[in-house]
Scaffold this motif. Structure first.
Motif, PDB file in Angstrom:
ATOM      1  N   GLU A   1       0.810  -1.223   0.000  1.00  0.00           N
ATOM      2  CA  GLU A   1       0.000   0.000   0.000  1.00  0.00           C
ATOM      3  C   GLU A   1       0.838   1.265   0.000  1.00  0.00           C
ATOM      4  O   GLU A   1       1.970   1.291   0.489  1.00  0.00           O
ATOM      5  CB  GLU A   1      -0.945  -0.004   1.205  1.00  0.00           C
ATOM      6  N   HIS A   2       0.218   2.316  -0.538  1.00  0.00           N
ATOM      7  CA  HIS A   2       0.851   3.635  -0.531  1.00  0.00           C
ATOM      8  C   HIS A   2       1.013   4.107   0.912  1.00  0.00           C
ATOM      9  O   HIS A   2       0.125   3.912   1.736  1.00  0.00           O
ATOM     10  CB  HIS A   2      -0.035   4.648  -1.244  1.00  0.00           C
ATOM     11  N   GLY A   3       2.123   4.762   1.183  1.00  0.00           N
ATOM     12  CA  GLY A   3       2.331   5.365   2.496  1.00  0.00           C
ATOM     13  C   GLY A   3       1.359   6.528   2.712  1.00  0.00           C
ATOM     14  O   GLY A   3       0.740   7.012   1.756  1.00  0.00           O
TER      15      GLY A   3
ATOM     16  N   CYS B   1       5.024  -2.491   1.181  1.00  0.00           N
ATOM     17  CA  CYS B   1       4.530  -1.115   1.137  1.00  0.00           C
ATOM     18  C   CYS B   1       5.051  -0.458  -0.125  1.00  0.00           C
ATOM     19  O   CYS B   1       5.946  -0.991  -0.792  1.00  0.00           O
ATOM     20  CB  CYS B   1       5.036  -0.320   2.344  1.00  0.00           C
ATOM     21  N   GLU B   2       4.458   0.662  -0.444  1.00  0.00           N
ATOM     22  CA  GLU B   2       5.036   1.553  -1.452  1.00  0.00           C
ATOM     23  C   GLU B   2       5.127   2.914  -0.758  1.00  0.00           C
ATOM     24  O   GLU B   2       4.222   3.746  -0.851  1.00  0.00           O
ATOM     25  CB  GLU B   2       4.159   1.618  -2.708  1.00  0.00           C
ATOM     26  N   ALA B   3       6.206   3.074  -0.028  1.00  0.00           N
ATOM     27  CA  ALA B   3       6.377   4.291   0.775  1.00  0.00           C
ATOM     28  C   ALA B   3       6.691   5.479  -0.131  1.00  0.00           C
ATOM     29  O   ALA B   3       7.130   5.314  -1.270  1.00  0.00           O
ATOM     30  CB  ALA B   3       7.499   4.081   1.785  1.00  0.00           C
TER      31      ALA B   3
ATOM     32  N   LEU C   1       8.721   7.640  -5.902  1.00  0.00           N
ATOM     33  CA  LEU C   1       8.702   9.098  -5.845  1.00  0.00           C
ATOM     34  C   LEU C   1       7.421   9.552  -6.536  1.00  0.00           C
ATOM     35  O   LEU C   1       7.303   9.479  -7.753  1.00  0.00           O
ATOM     36  CB  LEU C   1       9.930   9.678  -6.548  1.00  0.00           C
ATOM     37  N   HIS C   2       6.452   9.928  -5.711  1.00  0.00           N
ATOM     38  CA  HIS C   2       5.166  10.374  -6.248  1.00  0.00           C
ATOM     39  C   HIS C   2       5.082  11.880  -6.082  1.00  0.00           C
ATOM     40  O   HIS C   2       5.344  12.389  -4.994  1.00  0.00           O
ATOM     41  CB  HIS C   2       4.017   9.702  -5.477  1.00  0.00           C
ATOM     42  N   PRO C   3       4.699  12.572  -7.132  1.00  0.00           N
ATOM     43  CA  PRO C   3       4.654  14.039  -6.985  1.00  0.00           C
ATOM     44  C   PRO C   3       3.549  14.512  -6.050  1.00  0.00           C
ATOM     45  O   PRO C   3       3.675  15.555  -5.428  1.00  0.00           O
ATOM     46  CB  PRO C   3       4.440  14.538  -8.418  1.00  0.00           C
TER      47      PRO C   3
ATOM     48  N   ILE D   1      12.755   0.266  -5.907  1.00  0.00           N
ATOM     49  CA  ILE D   1      12.256   1.600  -6.257  1.00  0.00           C
ATOM     50  C   ILE D   1      11.193   1.393  -7.329  1.00  0.00           C
ATOM     51  O   ILE D   1      11.479   0.841  -8.396  1.00  0.00           O
ATOM     52  CB  ILE D   1      13.381   2.507  -6.810  1.00  0.00           C
ATOM     53  N   THR D   2       9.951   1.812  -7.030  1.00  0.00           N
ATOM     54  CA  THR D   2       8.864   1.564  -7.985  1.00  0.00           C
ATOM     55  C   THR D   2       8.887   2.601  -9.109  1.00  0.00           C
ATOM     56  O   THR D   2       9.253   3.754  -8.899  1.00  0.00           O
ATOM     57  CB  THR D   2       7.483   1.613  -7.292  1.00  0.00           C
ATOM     58  N   HIS D   3       8.485   2.141 -10.264  1.00  0.00           N
ATOM     59  CA  HIS D   3       8.373   2.964 -11.485  1.00  0.00           C
ATOM     60  C   HIS D   3       9.294   4.181 -11.539  1.00  0.00           C
ATOM     61  O   HIS D   3       8.815   5.314 -11.639  1.00  0.00           O
ATOM     62  CB  HIS D   3       6.916   3.392 -11.723  1.00  0.00           C
ATOM     63  N   PRO D   4      10.623   3.972 -11.529  1.00  0.00           N
ATOM     64  CA  PRO D   4      11.514   5.138 -11.599  1.00  0.00           C
ATOM     65  C   PRO D   4      11.270   5.930 -12.887  1.00  0.00           C
ATOM     66  O   PRO D   4      11.223   5.372 -13.972  1.00  0.00           O
ATOM     67  CB  PRO D   4      12.918   4.523 -11.582  1.00  0.00           C
TER      68      PRO D   4
ATOM     69  N   SER E   1       3.166  -5.631 -11.161  1.00  0.00           N
ATOM     70  CA  SER E   1       1.952  -5.300 -11.932  1.00  0.00           C
ATOM     71  C   SER E   1       1.407  -3.919 -11.584  1.00  0.00           C
ATOM     72  O   SER E   1       0.769  -3.286 -12.389  1.00  0.00           O
ATOM     73  CB  SER E   1       0.867  -6.342 -11.673  1.00  0.00           C
ATOM     74  N   ASP E   2       1.649  -3.462 -10.333  1.00  0.00           N
ATOM     75  CA  ASP E   2       0.999  -2.245  -9.834  1.00  0.00           C
ATOM     76  C   ASP E   2      -0.523  -2.385  -9.960  1.00  0.00           C
ATOM     77  O   ASP E   2      -1.218  -1.449 -10.344  1.00  0.00           O
ATOM     78  CB  ASP E   2       1.491  -1.010 -10.601  1.00  0.00           C
ATOM     79  N   ALA E   3      -1.015  -3.603  -9.631  1.00  0.00           N
ATOM     80  CA  ALA E   3      -2.440  -3.895  -9.768  1.00  0.00           C
ATOM     81  C   ALA E   3      -3.250  -3.037  -8.806  1.00  0.00           C
ATOM     82  O   ALA E   3      -2.940  -2.954  -7.615  1.00  0.00           O
ATOM     83  CB  ALA E   3      -2.702  -5.363  -9.470  1.00  0.00           C
TER      84      ALA E   3
END
Ligand SMILES: [Zn+2]
Ligand SMILES: [Zn+2]
Length: 253
Positions: free
Chosen positions: A39-41, A77-79, A105-107, A157-160, A210-212
């Motif tokens: 899950e997203h942080g 997690c996806e912190a 890294l999410h904007p 590191i997700t989707h750099p 997958s980032d399902a």
């Protein structure tokens, strides 16, 4: 290439559609040997899971492990990175409880300080309109990721480079030096073959996820595998493929 584990799945705890159980059942149907709930942080504006939710997710996972012995169910997690100096939005204690740590890294995040909010959120937002900000924003994004890799023990590191520009070579070098894998995101499928080649030449490892955001998408890894193979990767390069899947990420279980 055979990928045995999907480490990147979301549920209703953030903005996914399914439950933890539904993601697990979907993964079993797809023949996976391991599935992670990531899950997203909490800093993700409007969609992040609260810290209390992580407690509930952990409990659900531990109960489901009793029920479904045919698959490893991982607590991940996806912190978020919330400062340019690489701070994450999850406390150290929780990070230690997780089976693996993924960071994106999410904007759209609340920064640690107003200054960080300005750099990460507004910088990437403004870039869409003001192209000349590019080099500065890219430098800040890369610095934030590299610092996080140095500060913490990060598995993936997700989707750099998705939504935010980064310096591929600098990130790959930092990731390689700390044993952090770079994700080839099968859901977004934006990662270029060129990117994969550069990162591999610098010694980076990869993960395919997958980032399902719904159970049907769990284990949908085809597009990621295609990019990996075209980029010259073998199972050896991918932490959740071939024989690597066992014992690399879930050493903490
Ligand atoms: Zn993400
Ligand atoms: Zn995600």
């Amino acid at each position: 290439m055979k990928v045995w584990a999907d480490l990147h799945t979301h549920t209703r705890y953030s903005h996914g559609r399914g439950t933890v159980r539904e993601n697990v059942e979907a993964a079993i149907k797809k023949g996976l040997k391991a599935v992670g709930i990531s899950e997203h942080g909490p800093a993700n504006i409007g969609i992040g899971a609260a810290l209390d939710d992580f407690k509930r997710i952990k409990e659900e996972i531990y109960n489901l492990r009793e029920e479904y012995r045919e698959i490893k169910i991982l607590f991940g997690c996806e912190a978020n990175i919330i400062s340019v100096d690489g701070k994450l939005d999850l406390p150290e204690k929780l990070l230690e409880e997780l089976d693996y740590v993924m960071v994106g890294l999410h904007p759209m995040v609340w920064g640690s300080t107003l200054r960080d909010f300005f750099h990460i959120f507004l910088g990437n937002f403004a870039l869409k309109r003001i192209a000349r900000l590019g080099p500065k924003v890219m430098e800040q994004n890369t610095r934030a990721l590299v610092n996080a890799i140095k500060n913490y023990r990060i598995d993936v590191i997700t989707h750099p480079g998705l939504h935010v520009p980064i310096d591929t070579a600098a990130l790959a070098e930092a990731a390689a030096s700390r044993g952090t894998a770079l994700e080839i995101n099968a859901g977004h499928g934006y990662m270029t073959i060129e990117y994969v080649r550069i990162a591999k030449s610098l010694g980076a490892k990869f993960a395919i996820g997958s980032d399902a955001h719904s159970p049907e998408k769990v284990g949908e890894l085809k597009r990621g595998i295609e990019i990996a193979v075209k980029g010259g990767l073998t199972e050896e390069d991918v932490i959740n493929a071939g024989r690597n899947w066992e014992g690399s990420l879930w050493r903490r279980i």
